[in-house]
Design a protein around this motif. Structure first.
Motif, PDB file in Angstrom:
ATOM      1  N   VAL B  24       0.829  -1.201   0.000  1.00 47.20           N
ATOM      2  CA  VAL B  24       0.000   0.000   0.000  1.00 47.20           C
ATOM      3  C   VAL B  24       0.866   1.254   0.000  1.00 47.20           C
ATOM      4  O   VAL B  24       0.730   2.109  -0.871  1.00 47.20           O
ATOM      5  N   VAL B  25       1.758   1.357   0.966  1.00 44.50           N
ATOM      6  CA  VAL B  25       2.472   2.631   1.099  1.00 44.50           C
ATOM      7  C   VAL B  25       3.471   2.844  -0.024  1.00 44.50           C
ATOM      8  O   VAL B  25       3.804   3.987  -0.345  1.00 44.50           O
ATOM      9  N   ALA B  27       2.948   1.575  -3.074  1.00 48.33           N
ATOM     10  CA  ALA B  27       2.203   1.519  -4.323  1.00 48.33           C
ATOM     11  C   ALA B  27       2.786   0.513  -5.303  1.00 48.33           C
ATOM     12  O   ALA B  27       3.114   0.840  -6.431  1.00 48.33           O
ATOM     13  N   LYS B  36      -6.554  -2.025   1.563  1.00 48.63           N
ATOM     14  CA  LYS B  36      -5.949  -0.710   1.408  1.00 48.63           C
ATOM     15  C   LYS B  36      -6.560   0.284   2.401  1.00 48.63           C
ATOM     16  O   LYS B  36      -5.850   1.038   3.069  1.00 48.63           O
ATOM     17  N   TYR B  48       1.375   7.433  11.649  1.00 48.19           N
ATOM     18  CA  TYR B  48       2.642   6.922  11.129  1.00 48.19           C
ATOM     19  C   TYR B  48       3.261   7.882  10.141  1.00 48.19           C
ATOM     20  O   TYR B  48       2.582   8.429   9.293  1.00 48.19           O
ATOM     21  N   VAL B  49       4.538   8.139  10.286  1.00 45.79           N
ATOM     22  CA  VAL B  49       5.295   8.825   9.233  1.00 45.79           C
ATOM     23  C   VAL B  49       6.523   7.992   8.912  1.00 45.79           C
ATOM     24  O   VAL B  49       7.179   7.462   9.798  1.00 45.79           O
ATOM     25  N   ARG B  50       6.789   7.897   7.639  1.00 42.43           N
ATOM     26  CA  ARG B  50       7.916   7.074   7.201  1.00 42.43           C
ATOM     27  C   ARG B  50       9.225   7.578   7.793  1.00 42.43           C
ATOM     28  O   ARG B  50       9.480   8.777   7.844  1.00 42.43           O
ATOM     29  N   ARG B 321       8.566  11.613  -2.216  1.00 43.39           N
ATOM     30  CA  ARG B 321       7.111  11.598  -2.290  1.00 43.39           C
ATOM     31  C   ARG B 321       6.490  12.101  -0.989  1.00 43.39           C
ATOM     32  O   ARG B 321       5.491  11.575  -0.516  1.00 43.39           O
ATOM     33  N   ARG B 322       7.146  13.098  -0.428  1.00 43.14           N
ATOM     34  CA  ARG B 322       6.576  13.745   0.750  1.00 43.14           C
ATOM     35  C   ARG B 322       5.905  15.016   0.294  1.00 43.14           C
ATOM     36  O   ARG B 322       6.311  15.612  -0.706  1.00 43.14           O
ATOM     37  N   PRO B 323       4.892  15.458   1.008  1.00 35.02           N
ATOM     38  CA  PRO B 323       4.248  16.714   0.597  1.00 35.02           C
ATOM     39  C   PRO B 323       5.193  17.876   0.856  1.00 35.02           C
ATOM     40  O   PRO B 323       5.977  17.855   1.800  1.00 35.02           O
TER      41      PRO B 323
END
Lengths: 356, 356
Positions: B24-25, B27, B36, B48-50, B321-323
């Motif tokens: 999921v995370v 993709a 999902k 959660y943050v990677r 792929r972080r905002p």
DNA sequence: GAAATTCTGCTAGACGTCTGTCATTTTTCA
DNA sequence: TGAAAAATGACAGACGTCTAGCAGAATTTC
């Protein structure tokens, strides 16, 4: 495109074991001088740089920083705190925990107590607004001996053992005010009214010194100084009095806080003669409005965003025992009505990117 | 003081396996809608943050960025390159490789070729100085489809699909110039001579628009525009002619480059009448000297250091792929003689901290 | 109902560093 | 010369994520 050298590579090159290399680079255990030299030589030969990501991961490192900010009515310090909180949020991704503590302003005893308190907690770095005081110096020295990084912010403590100072050069700030005042006078004579909170405050005094330096020899003189104690009522009264007493004032430079009082006086100005040019410090709600309304002409801002970012960056570097990158000075920003940044909006980032 | 949640925690909470969470995370592979949703719910529940450090470590990730900068005699672009190189060095610690490519200025075909070339290499992000052109747009769109982050720098391409623009608002820059000119005129009448490289350059045109906006309704008028093609010989000749033709010029605003010619004209000024006020853009060796020597009054600088830092930061965020964090505008700096930063010194950091 | 497809779970080995333990070798000093 | 101290080597288990392969289960398709 070869892979960056690792500690294992260093060990091979130096002809010693990984353990020995580790003892050298992390300064633990005892190592023979010869081995140490071999390792350092290999490090420089290979151009080894520590992989910070791996290091942090291995230690499950969470940086713990604490910023000690004076409390009080000072809007600027409030702004600094806001910025710190925002920065803290953004740094959460990198496992950095930033705590902000407010303490009474101008209180060395309270500051010392706060530092001693922190010495008992597991903290990696501390940022504080400098206050010249022997007891504070001692507390800082003690913290540094324990391996805690200490940075002074906004106001320095030149005599202390702090690792770094992050802030503007206030002498330059005062000179800048003078330069802008001269620009507006365009060679004509005039007289500037200087205002500070207290001359005992190092930053205020420096600014006035800078002003005097750059006005020397020009046609613009300096009127007697006003000490407003950063309180708007006091400022309002004294400014009103000074302006009545001396109609030849063509500019006002406020190096301290408590500007609301100044704005009130200017707002009540009658059309003739034209109001003096006004220069103040720090972009806050009040000064922004005054600028927009045409009550004042210039705001010199010390860019607390930059200061905060630099501070946290410096703390992080020191916590990693990495050398500080050369810091270019923080140059204060000059704001006029036309270049005011839009007021900031708070938007909240989402934790994960969209999946494809 | 609890530990940050990991992907394993997310899996437990969602009641699925680690593999599914990973799918999921990141993709990849296919996942049932229900699973999902469960995973995303768990992610948001746990906050959660990677862990970027771990992720980079695992992939032995090396970010590869490329910055495409116009070539030519333009000192400003040279400065941008210098800053890029310095930043690249500092980022080596974080496994970021930054390549700088120079291309011919104002050449969409060359830019397009460069972009196509990059599309064939493994690159994570590209920064380029915007040039409005359909072919360039297409190349950018193609890159983005391949997952490459694209940022425009200094000059935007509003119609394109670039991920972000990093640069100043040139309308505001022109207004700022006007504000400072008005400050120096203090209500008196006057006339400003505007200079650009070419009105077809978007940034130059914007600056003049800003100038006109802010001068409208004031006593300061705008003289006929000079197009100097950013070439100092052309600028010198046209300025000399304009000043001779119109003795009423009280200020000069140069929105483009090629200022050496302007400085020469001013340097030859006779004492009476007093020289006009001069405002130019970009702090470079020549403009710094002119400011120090009193040939000019104001330099408006777009802070390329900030722009470069923001650009690389933006590229990094997008590669992860972080905002993007909310970017406060870059506010151009205003320099006068008194607040010039000291010229920068290059000091080379050592790879490891001292051992205790 | 069988075959094909999609989804899920499990496992194991990286990535580079930190940390600790334990055994062995070398040096130092009485 | 012998004992204590110092220096070194070897090794293994974390840290959190990525990646790949494979087997089994669930679902769809014909």
């Amino acid at each position: 495109m070869k892979r960056a050298p690792t500690l294992a590579d260093v060990a091979t090159r130096a002809g010693v074991s990984y353990a020995t290399v580790d003892r050298v680079v992390n300064a633990r255990g005892s190592v023979a001088t010869r081995s140490k030299d071999l390792v350092l030589q290999a490090v420089s030969d290979l151009g080894y740089v520590r992989n910070v990501a791996a290091a942090n991961l291995a230690q499950a490192r969470t940086y713990r920083f604490c910023c000690i900010i004076p409390d009080g009515t000072n809007g600027f310090m409030q702004r600094v705190c806001d910025i710190l909180h925002r920065a803290a949020e953004a740094l959460a991704t990198d496992r950095v925990a930033v705590e902000v503590r407010r303490i009474a302003a101008f209180d060395p005893v309270g500051l010392r107590a706060c530092l001693d308190d922190l010495a008992a907690t597991p903290v990696d770095g501390i940022a504080l607004v400098g206050t010249t005081d022997a007891r504070v110096d001692a507390a800082i020295a003690a913290l540094r001996r324990r391996g805690v990084a200490v940075v002074t912010l906004i106001s320095d403590m030149p005599g202390s053992t702090r690792d770094a100072y992050v802030g503007i050069d206030n002498l330059t700030a005062g000179r800048t005010a003078a330069g802008l005042i001269l620009l507006a006078h365009r060679g004509k004579a005039g007289r500037v009214l200087p205002i500070v909170g207290a001359l005992s405050a190092r930053d205020h005094a420096d600014r006035i010194d800078g002003l005097r330096q750059s006005l020397a020899g020009s046609g613009v003189a300096v009127a007697p100084l006003i000490e407003g104690l950063d309180r708007h009522d006091v400022v309002a009264g004294k400014v009103q009095a000074a302006l009545s007493a001396d109609p030849g004032i063509t500019a006002i430079y406020s190096a301290g806080a408590g500007n609301a009082g100044l704005f009130r006086v200017i707002a009540g100005w009658t059309d003739t003669p034209p109001r003096p040019m006004v220069v103040v410090h720090e972009l806050l709600d009040a000064s922004r409005q005054a600028l927009e309304q045409g009550l004042i002409d210039i705001v010199i801002d010390q860019r607390p965003e930059d200061e905060v970012a630099r501070t946290l960056d410096a703390l992080r570097h020191m916590a990693d025992r990495r050398p500080l990158p050369p810091l270019p000075q923080i140059v204060p920003a000059i704001y006029i009505k036309e270049n005011l940044p839009v007021a900031r909006s708070d938007s909240r980032p989402v934790p994960l990117a969209e999946s494809a």
